[in-house]
Design an enzyme around this catalytic site. Sequence first.
Site, mmCIF file in Angstrom:
data_model
loop_
_atom_site.group_PDB
_atom_site.id
_atom_site.type_symbol
_atom_site.label_atom_id
_atom_site.label_comp_id
_atom_site.label_asym_id
_atom_site.label_seq_id
_atom_site.Cartn_x
_atom_site.Cartn_y
_atom_site.Cartn_z
ATOM 1 N N SER A 129 0.837 -1.200 0.000
ATOM 2 C CA SER A 129 0.000 0.000 0.000
ATOM 3 C C SER A 129 0.871 1.249 0.000
ATOM 4 O O SER A 129 2.085 1.184 0.212
ATOM 5 C CB SER A 129 -0.902 0.006 1.226
ATOM 6 N N LYS A 130 0.213 2.373 -0.218
ATOM 7 C CA LYS A 130 0.923 3.660 -0.215
ATOM 8 C C LYS A 130 1.608 3.878 1.138
ATOM 9 O O LYS A 130 2.704 4.408 1.209
ATOM 10 C CB LYS A 130 -0.095 4.769 -0.497
#
Length: 530
Positions: A283-284
């Site tokens: 994920s970011k």
Amino acid sequence: MQIHTFGLGFIRLSLRPFMERKVRVRFAPSPTGPLHIGGVRTALYNYLFAKQQGGDFILRIEDTDQTRFVPGAEEYIIESLKWIGISPNEGQGFGGGEFGPYRQSERKGMYRQYADQLVESGYAYYAFDSAEELDGMRETLKANGMSPQYDAVSRMSMKNSLTLSSDEVQRRLDAGDPYVIRIKLPRKEEVRFHDIIRGWVVVHTNAMDDKVLFKSDGMPTYHLANVVDDYLMRVSHVIRGEEWLPSAPLHVMLYKYLGWEDSMPEFAHLPLILKPDGNGKLSKRDGDRLGFPVFPLNWTDPVSGELSSGYRDAGYFPEAVINILAFLGWHPSDNRELFELEELVKEFSLDRVSKSGAKFDVQKAFWFNQQYLRSKDDAALCDALLPFLSKQGIERDRTYLESVCGLMKEKVSFINEIYSEGKYFFHTPESWDESLIRKKFKDFTAGILEGLKEALASLSDFSNGSIESVFHQIVEEKNGKKPGEMMLAFRLSVSGVAGGPPIFDMVSLLGKEAAVKNMESFLTYYSSLS
Ligand code: GLU
């Protein structure tokens, strides 16, 4: 949904011979935000497969869900593919091809007929349930320990054209009541299909939902539009992320119900990209935490204004990003580690794509970029550095910049670090590390620096060689010290920092005026320390 796959390595048979069918693959993102690197990997694998097979690579924008549309996302997708260097030969933003338009919202009028065809042939039905009625149905099913599906059993207690009389259905349609069209799945049937990466996949319809195909806003859903367009665009292979595997049985049923079984594409569902540490999807937040981007380009969220960093703007080369992505879920036939795009086209094979998730390796990503940075000549590095310098408002002579690149390339992993690690090539140092100075400076240090500065100021040939001999003359011959006792102080006084490229090269490149001036301001600062 339970999905059984029989991924025996040797079952890599295709269902039908595709020899005679032209390879046509598509990358079909939805413009709902910045393209994640997982999406770029999907695009890359499609590109490599298409080029290798002499086929077509299509870009189709899947924007039927108007509620999730994000302005700028389509342009971002197009720019990302261009930057990486994997341009489609057909599709939105790239021209070419005879199967357009390539943006689904512009194909709106094409889908309804297929939804109608499914209703007429008994494979789909109208459903008039309100949001509250649907919620109520799901709650009841959950409360009874059943999965909250609109399926062969639950649909019989809902408001649809299977339960209402045909007069009532007609009345509602004529009155313009909102409705959707749902696929009518059989109660107990096995859906089987072959996935090039996973082998045979078997799913029971009792674990599947009667998904909505057509919505009350007159738009098809992703499922219908995706299948119709793959058919109309003669797509031969669907290569996409694993998150779409649960949708594939539904798509297989649609091909069957629309009478297109013979044109059904082959499927290849790519493994997930996982966090570098631990389990779960990358994920970011992982990128922010560990210092690497998960998007190709910088992206500013149009609503929150939040900036997400991208590979291009973080100083990565597109060639490095291609290698990083190619190796996330695939491996070559030997242990080579660096591939040009054309070499990947030759080497790539879906047979060597793994089923299990691929962990993102941060150190390896840095390494790839470093390899490409070092392999480039000074002129190419200078070209790549210019956009970073212009952001800082810096303009310098090209010969000077190329020399800076040449000196710095062994010291950095990212192109922007040539600026951030070599600021002294562009600005006069204004602050120094006091604790380092207190630790390293002896009572003779400043005096020798003073002498060195004077000698450099009167030097007519400011080449690295003559600076080096002046240094030895002053430090060793005149003051009887070892070079090692003055190296750090000299470097610090000229550049403001303790590390960097070979010192005499660095001083020579800075030039006499700047070097002497920097030493002067350092010595003034030093004398102000008590
Ligand atoms: N529009 C889907 C996406 O956003 C495409 C999935 C597919 O390739 O079928 O990824």
